[in-house]
Design a protein around this motif. Structure first.
Motif, PDB file in Angstrom:
ATOM      1  N   ASP A 173       1.256   0.215   4.589  1.00 43.94           N
ATOM      2  CA  ASP A 173       0.066   0.518   5.382  1.00 43.94           C
ATOM      3  C   ASP A 173       0.437   0.416   6.851  1.00 43.94           C
TER       4      ASP A 173
ATOM      5  N   GLN B 157       0.825   5.280   1.520  1.00 45.99           N
ATOM      6  CA  GLN B 157       0.179   6.273   2.372  1.00 45.99           C
ATOM      7  C   GLN B 157       0.288   7.666   1.753  1.00 45.99           C
TER       8      GLN B 157
ATOM      9  N   GLN C 103       0.829  -1.205   0.000  1.00 52.18           N
ATOM     10  CA  GLN C 103       0.000   0.000   0.000  1.00 52.18           C
ATOM     11  C   GLN C 103       0.867   1.261   0.000  1.00 52.18           C
TER      12      GLN C 103
ATOM     13  N   LEU D 202      -4.242   6.249   3.537  1.00 56.27           N
ATOM     14  CA  LEU D 202      -3.860   5.571   2.297  1.00 56.27           C
ATOM     15  C   LEU D 202      -4.436   6.280   1.088  1.00 56.27           C
TER      16      LEU D 202
END
Length: 610
Positions: free
Chosen positions: A377, A355, A353, A506
């Motif tokens: 994340d 951010q 992920q 995110l």
């Protein structure tokens, strides 16, 4: 609360603990439920009815360990450690054999048998005027909802089960399954929907109800099952998506469609003001990640305002009462057996992920906004922790392990069984809304909120007219108004909603605008060229977000089974589970499991009495 009532409830909890402890010394069902307590001493008044309700929850708490293991270890986010025995390994690899204690339906039926007995006695009490109608409606509905919830769990894991709704003349009758018809999952859900939607009371216990109290520091306000969410889940399984969204929305707006104050704007809305976000105290510095307050603190804090803004159903374990907290032994390497851990697939998912968050410092915050990017994340940091080189699931350990990774008190295993929270509610609502054709609503709630998704110029000054934006313009239950302005000042009821991914700092999930729709400033106006494909894209996005947000809270296996059944695609489930073993480097076992789970019949455990 009057001292006499405090004494009454303290004695009640001790009684429940003693009964539970004694029951654990015998095989389940050796004692008939109607003979476990002298009937002359029970079911005389509303306080006895309360004792019966609390007794059901005492029984229910014995399901915490199987609930977590069946729903998470059978999924793709949890794996076994080297300490796991053969039985846990069977559960992990979907190769359960007869006699595996983790695949024993009897603890679930222990709760059901007790529910049936209590419900029958509540019927007698109302006929004999020992309960007022409202007292009966509330308590009967609570116990009946627990029974439906337990049956749904049984159906999800065993696929075909006996559905028993009447008290048994003899508890030993359960040993002869031939006396009871076996009901498949689809028919079971139909029966549960039909029964549960007819319950006479589906709201929370109102203020002033005798069951709402505080005992030994615990408020019972989050102790009881939320019947609207249960109905929403049943409708979601049944494919009645508008009805599911309706039930979920009732809880999302539990304080009404309009109002003022912190509780109104924050409770169950994934609010940016609720002290539950991922944040940093210094820009571009991951080491400044804020631990308290914030998202991590959701799993440690006591029952304060912020706790109540997020949590909907939580059952507490206390060192002074049975049953003892089984989750510390399951997860902790210190003072526990450390039997399960995060899967490598789950870890890599968090790490994939990105951010994006706003940082502001100093008095001139408008001039100090920075956009920072971190390639993972941060919910992962709070969901698991590396201890002595091993990944440890932490959500259930924050009240047990200190910052040095050692028990604060080796013998104090106080903790909580987390069952339902606002994030669960929003993600399930999004799943229902998406399947009801409201894909943009679903996208907004999962990503960065209603206001940012529906605004043509997110981040612009609030002095402009946003009447045509920042709201969905849809009828209930898809109506969300997040308008916020200062000329004149106004704040509509969803203006603080920041979305699941927004709260986690995110990026929004990127949409293929060429294939699905226009994500430009005009927003979601291009006609869908592949609306079914887009709907499936959003559904996959929701299930992926469930993994990031709700890991190890008991949702994963049901989520995967429900979506695979809806898609009529066994490969969807098989590939998710196989990936767990591929990421762990066991390609041979991954191939075996993919083949095994490509047959729907192998999704379910063998239903056998142990």
């Amino acid at each position: 609360m009057r001292p006499s009532r405090i004494k009454y409830y303290s004695i009640l909890l001790i009684t429940v603990a003693c009964v539970t402890a004694l029951a654990s010394c015998k095989k389940i069902f050796d004692v008939e439920p109607e003979n476990a307590v002298d009937k002359t001493q029970m079911y005389r008044n509303v306080f006895d009815a309360d004792a019966a309700v609390i007794g059901i929850y005492g029984k229910l708490m014995q399901l915490a360990k199987p609930y977590i293991l069946l729903n998470e270890l059978r999924g793709d986010l949890m794996d076994v450690t080297l300490n796991a025995d053969e039985n846990l390994q069977q559960l992990n690899t979907h190769s359960v054999k007869a006699g595996n204690p983790y695949a024993d339906p009897r603890p679930f039926y222990d709760v059901i048998v007790n529910c049936n007995d209590v419900l029958a006695n509540f019927d007698i009490m109302i006929r004999e005027n020992k309960l007022k109608e409202i007292e009966y409606n509330q308590r009967y509905s609570d116990v009946a909802a627990i029974r439906s919830w337990v049956y749904l769990q049984l159906g999800i894991h065993f696929g075909e089960i006996p559905y028993i709704t009447s008290p048994l003349e003899q508890a030993s009758d359960l040993h002869d399954i031939s006396k009871f018809p076996m009901v498949k999952l689809e028919a079971l859900i139909d029966s549960l929907v039909s029964f549960t939607e007819r319950l006479p009371f589906t709201e929370d216990y109102p203020t002033g109800t005798t069951l709402l109290t505080t005992v030994d520091g615990y408020s019972t306000s989050r102790f009881f099952i939320n019947k609207n969410i249960l109905l929403g889940d049943l409708y979601l399984w049944d494919g009645q998506y508008d009805k599911a969204a309706d039930r979920y929305k009732r809880v999302m707006e539990i304080n009404g469609p309009s109002g003022l104050g912190e509780t109104f704007y924050n409770q169950y809305r994934i609010s940016s003001f609720a002290n539950s976000s991922i944040s940093y105290s210094r820009a571009q510095d991951f080491s400044s990640l804020v631990y308290t307050p914030g998202w991590r603190y959701l799993f440690e804090r006591g029952q304060d305002n912020e706790f109540n803004y997020e949590w909907i159903w939580v059952l507490p374990f206390d060192k002074n009462f049975e049953p003892q907290n089984p989750l510390i032994d399951l997860f902790s390497p210190s003072g526990g057996s450390y039997l399960v851990k995060p899967s490598q697939a789950a870890i890599e998912n968090w790490n994939s992920q990105t951010q994006v968050f706003t940082y502001a410092s100093g008095t001139n915050t408008a001039a100090a906004v920075l956009r920072d990017n971190f390639p993972f994340d941060s919910r992962s940091v709070f969901t698991y922790r590396t201890i002595n080189g091993q990944p440890v699931i932490m959500k259930y350990l924050y009240n047990y392990l200190g910052s040095d990774n050692l028990p604060v008190n080796l013998f104090n295993k106080t903790g909580k069984w987390f069952l339902t929270r606002a994030a669960t509610l929003h993600l399930h609502y999004a799943e229902a809304a998406n399947r009801a054709g409201k894909m943009k609503v679903a996208y907004a709630l999962v990503n960065r909120g209603i206001k940012e998704t529906y605004d043509t110029l997110p981040g612009a000054a609030r002095t402009r007219d946003v009447t045509k934006w920042q709201q969905t313009f849809l009828p209930y239950p898809y109506d969300f108004d997040a308008r916020e302005g200062d000329a004149p000042a106004y704040r509509n009821n969803w203006y603080r909603n920041q979305g699941i991914r927004g709260r986690a700092a995110l990026r929004s999930v990127k949409v293929d605008s060429a294939r699905y729709f226009d994500m430009s400033a005009n927003g979601f106006i291009k006609p869908y060229s592949d609306s079914l494909g887009f709907q499936q894209f959003i559904e996959d996005m929701i299930i992926d977000e469930n993994a990031l947000e709700l890991a190890y809270e008991g949702n994963r296996w049901p989520d995967l089974v429900r979506v695979a059944l809806r898609k009529n695609d066994p490969g969807y489930l098989a590939n998710k589970i196989a990936a767990k073993f591929e990421k762990a480097g066991n390609l041979g076992l991954a191939a075996v499991i993919r083949g095994r789970l490509s047959d729907k019949d192998n999704w379910f455990l063998p239903f056998k009495w142990q």
